[in-house]
Design a protein around this motif. Sequence first.
Motif, PDB file in Angstrom:
ATOM      1  N   ASP A  63       0.830  -1.212   0.000  1.00 17.90           N
ATOM      2  CA  ASP A  63       0.000   0.000   0.000  1.00 17.90           C
ATOM      3  C   ASP A  63       0.865   1.263   0.000  1.00 17.90           C
ATOM      4  OD1 ASP A  63      -2.343  -1.492  -0.005  1.00 17.90           O
ATOM      5  OD2 ASP A  63      -2.434  -1.560   2.190  1.00 17.90           O
ATOM      6  N   GLU A  64       1.915   1.252   0.836  1.00 23.07           N
ATOM      7  CA  GLU A  64       2.833   2.393   0.856  1.00 23.07           C
ATOM      8  C   GLU A  64       3.510   2.555  -0.500  1.00 23.07           C
ATOM      9  OE1 GLU A  64       5.676   1.759   3.954  1.00 23.07           O
ATOM     10  OE2 GLU A  64       4.256   2.173   5.559  1.00 23.07           O
ATOM     11  N   LEU A  65       3.908   1.425  -1.094  1.00 18.79           N
ATOM     12  CA  LEU A  65       4.554   1.463  -2.403  1.00 18.79           C
ATOM     13  C   LEU A  65       3.609   2.021  -3.462  1.00 18.79           C
ATOM     14  CD1 LEU A  65       6.932   0.860  -4.274  1.00 18.79           C
ATOM     15  CD2 LEU A  65       6.021  -1.448  -4.521  1.00 18.79           C
ATOM     16  N   ASP A  66       2.346   1.601  -3.439  1.00 18.15           N
ATOM     17  CA  ASP A  66       1.369   2.109  -4.407  1.00 18.15           C
ATOM     18  C   ASP A  66       1.251   3.631  -4.318  1.00 18.15           C
ATOM     19  OD1 ASP A  66       0.907  -0.462  -5.255  1.00 18.15           O
ATOM     20  OD2 ASP A  66      -1.061  -0.642  -4.315  1.00 18.15           O
ATOM     21  N   GLN A  67       1.151   4.161  -3.104  1.00 16.35           N
ATOM     22  CA  GLN A  67       1.038   5.607  -2.926  1.00 16.35           C
ATOM     23  C   GLN A  67       2.293   6.329  -3.412  1.00 16.35           C
ATOM     24  OE1 GLN A  67      -1.700   7.364  -2.142  1.00 16.35           O
ATOM     25  NE2 GLN A  67      -2.603   5.334  -2.342  1.00 16.35           N
ATOM     26  N   ALA A  68       3.443   5.745  -3.140  1.00 17.13           N
ATOM     27  CA  ALA A  68       4.695   6.353  -3.597  1.00 17.13           C
ATOM     28  C   ALA A  68       4.794   6.330  -5.123  1.00 17.13           C
ATOM     29  CB  ALA A  68       5.880   5.627  -2.980  1.00 17.13           C
ATOM     30  N   LEU A  69       4.352   5.229  -5.743  1.00 19.75           N
ATOM     31  CA  LEU A  69       4.361   5.154  -7.209  1.00 19.75           C
ATOM     32  C   LEU A  69       3.449   6.207  -7.813  1.00 19.75           C
ATOM     33  CD1 LEU A  69       4.296   1.285  -7.790  1.00 19.75           C
ATOM     34  CD2 LEU A  69       6.166   2.837  -8.351  1.00 19.75           C
ATOM     35  N   ILE A  70       2.261   6.372  -7.247  1.00 17.28           N
ATOM     36  CA  ILE A  70       1.296   7.352  -7.749  1.00 17.28           C
ATOM     37  C   ILE A  70       1.863   8.767  -7.665  1.00 17.28           C
ATOM     38  CG2 ILE A  70      -0.929   8.450  -7.241  1.00 17.28           C
ATOM     39  CD1 ILE A  70      -1.934   5.598  -6.501  1.00 17.28           C
ATOM     40  N   HIS A  71       2.502   9.097  -6.524  1.00 18.72           N
ATOM     41  CA  HIS A  71       3.040  10.447  -6.355  1.00 18.72           C
ATOM     42  C   HIS A  71       4.352  10.661  -7.104  1.00 18.72           C
ATOM     43  CE1 HIS A  71       0.057  10.641  -3.172  1.00 18.72           C
ATOM     44  NE2 HIS A  71       0.203  11.954  -3.221  1.00 18.72           N
ATOM     45  N   SER A  72       5.143   9.606  -7.259  1.00 19.70           N
ATOM     46  CA  SER A  72       6.439   9.745  -7.922  1.00 19.70           C
ATOM     47  C   SER A  72       6.318   9.763  -9.436  1.00 19.70           C
ATOM     48  CB  SER A  72       7.369   8.614  -7.499  1.00 19.70           C
ATOM     49  OG  SER A  72       7.615   8.664  -6.121  1.00 19.70           O
ATOM     50  N   PHE A  73       5.287   9.093  -9.958  1.00 20.92           N
ATOM     51  CA  PHE A  73       5.113   8.978 -11.401  1.00 20.92           C
ATOM     52  C   PHE A  73       3.699   9.419 -11.795  1.00 20.92           C
ATOM     53  CE2 PHE A  73       8.006   5.636  -9.894  1.00 20.92           C
ATOM     54  CZ  PHE A  73       9.176   6.089 -10.488  1.00 20.92           C
ATOM     55  N   PRO A  74       3.441  10.725 -11.746  1.00 23.16           N
ATOM     56  CA  PRO A  74       2.086  11.213 -12.063  1.00 23.16           C
ATOM     57  C   PRO A  74       1.764  11.061 -13.548  1.00 23.16           C
ATOM     58  CG  PRO A  74       3.583  13.050 -11.759  1.00 23.16           C
ATOM     59  CD  PRO A  74       4.354  11.810 -11.408  1.00 23.16           C
ATOM     60  N   VAL A 134       0.384   7.309 -18.921  1.00 22.87           N
ATOM     61  CA  VAL A 134      -1.073   7.280 -18.973  1.00 22.87           C
ATOM     62  C   VAL A 134      -1.614   6.507 -17.767  1.00 22.87           C
ATOM     63  CG1 VAL A 134      -3.071   6.464 -20.287  1.00 22.87           C
ATOM     64  CG2 VAL A 134      -1.079   7.366 -21.482  1.00 22.87           C
ATOM     65  N   GLN A 135      -0.924   5.418 -17.402  1.00 20.58           N
ATOM     66  CA  GLN A 135      -1.399   4.556 -16.317  1.00 20.58           C
ATOM     67  C   GLN A 135      -0.229   3.755 -15.751  1.00 20.58           C
ATOM     68  OE1 GLN A 135      -3.229   3.755 -13.687  1.00 20.58           O
ATOM     69  NE2 GLN A 135      -5.096   3.763 -14.901  1.00 20.58           N
ATOM     70  N   ILE A 136      -0.331   3.438 -14.458  1.00 17.14           N
ATOM     71  CA  ILE A 136       0.625   2.548 -13.794  1.00 17.14           C
ATOM     72  C   ILE A 136      -0.169   1.342 -13.309  1.00 17.14           C
ATOM     73  CG2 ILE A 136       2.181   2.242 -11.843  1.00 17.14           C
ATOM     74  CD1 ILE A 136       2.851   5.147 -11.966  1.00 17.14           C
ATOM     75  N   PHE A 137       0.400   0.154 -13.506  1.00 17.54           N
ATOM     76  CA  PHE A 137      -0.234  -1.090 -13.070  1.00 17.54           C
ATOM     77  C   PHE A 137       0.703  -1.810 -12.114  1.00 17.54           C
ATOM     78  CE2 PHE A 137      -1.751  -0.086 -17.271  1.00 17.54           C
ATOM     79  CZ  PHE A 137      -3.114  -0.356 -17.219  1.00 17.54           C
ATOM     80  N   ARG A 138       0.142  -2.373 -11.066  1.00 17.18           N
ATOM     81  CA  ARG A 138       0.885  -3.297 -10.207  1.00 17.18           C
ATOM     82  C   ARG A 138       0.064  -4.577 -10.123  1.00 17.18           C
ATOM     83  NH1 ARG A 138       1.129  -5.079  -5.419  1.00 17.18           N
ATOM     84  NH2 ARG A 138      -0.253  -3.614  -4.434  1.00 17.18           N
ATOM     85  N   ASN A 139       0.673  -5.658 -10.540  1.00 17.01           N
ATOM     86  CA  ASN A 139      -0.009  -6.946 -10.613  1.00 17.01           C
ATOM     87  C   ASN A 139      -1.262  -6.859 -11.481  1.00 17.01           C
ATOM     88  OD1 ASN A 139       1.904  -8.054  -8.892  1.00 17.01           O
ATOM     89  ND2 ASN A 139       0.688  -7.628  -7.076  1.00 17.01           N
ATOM     90  N   GLY A 140      -1.182  -6.077 -12.560  1.00 20.23           N
ATOM     91  CA  GLY A 140      -2.285  -5.962 -13.501  1.00 20.23           C
ATOM     92  C   GLY A 140      -3.405  -5.043 -13.067  1.00 20.23           C
ATOM     93  N   THR A 141      -3.308  -4.484 -11.864  1.00 23.48           N
ATOM     94  CA  THR A 141      -4.342  -3.588 -11.341  1.00 23.48           C
ATOM     95  C   THR A 141      -3.908  -2.132 -11.546  1.00 23.48           C
ATOM     96  OG1 THR A 141      -4.852  -5.200  -9.621  1.00 23.48           O
ATOM     97  CG2 THR A 141      -5.676  -2.958  -9.289  1.00 23.48           C
ATOM     98  N   PRO A 142      -4.753  -1.325 -12.198  1.00 21.68           N
ATOM     99  CA  PRO A 142      -4.383   0.084 -12.399  1.00 21.68           C
ATOM    100  C   PRO A 142      -4.341   0.838 -11.065  1.00 21.68           C
ATOM    101  CG  PRO A 142      -6.541  -0.398 -13.370  1.00 21.68           C
ATOM    102  CD  PRO A 142      -6.024  -1.674 -12.781  1.00 21.68           C
ATOM    103  N   LEU A 143      -3.360   1.733 -10.927  1.00 27.89           N
ATOM    104  CA  LEU A 143      -3.224   2.512  -9.699  1.00 27.89           C
ATOM    105  C   LEU A 143      -3.943   3.863  -9.778  1.00 27.89           C
ATOM    106  CD1 LEU A 143       0.487   1.871  -8.677  1.00 27.89           C
ATOM    107  CD2 LEU A 143      -1.561   0.657  -7.983  1.00 27.89           C
ATOM    108  N   TYR A 144      -4.217   4.351 -10.989  1.00 32.46           N
ATOM    109  CA  TYR A 144      -4.936   5.620 -11.138  1.00 32.46           C
ATOM    110  C   TYR A 144      -6.390   5.334 -11.405  1.00 32.46           C
ATOM    111  CZ  TYR A 144      -0.455   8.028 -11.585  1.00 32.46           C
ATOM    112  OH  TYR A 144       0.788   8.521 -11.373  1.00 32.46           O
TER     113      TYR A 144
END
Length: 144
Positions: A63-74, A134-144
């Motif tokens: 969960d922390e990683l997901d939030q960091a990915l979202i903020h680091s790679f807008p 456009v989008q970031i995926f982790r384990n096939g799930t979009p983060l945006y």
Amino acid sequence: MRIEDIVFRIIRYIGYLALSMLALIVVVAFSIWLYYNPFKIKDPEHPDFKPQNFKFRDYSNRDELDQALIHSFPIGLPKTEAEKVIFSNLGVTKSKISEDVRENSFSYYYEDPISGYFWSHNFSIQYDNSDRIVQIFRNGTPLY
């Protein structure tokens, strides 16, 4: 040479040896502590968070990683800037995702050099035709 002198020298030698071992343990523990950089701002919600300092090892759960990915790679971040940050992490590999699965996407895999497979990450980023996120995926799930 008296027996007392011999015993004293042995005790002094053991003391120096113990002190050396203690110093070595302190140096190793301090090095490990510095490796994880306790002073670094890792919370992406913090106003002083710097996305360019993103490191996978800073996040202990997904969960922390997901939030960091979202903020680091807008959304809209150029591919060159994103990959500069991603590849600043040692051990990252990149592979192209089949166009059948997702158009203009790349998968990034990170394996921690210390814990190896037990702390590894795999995520993918989809870019538009102008190479912007456009989008970031982790384990096939979009983060945006």
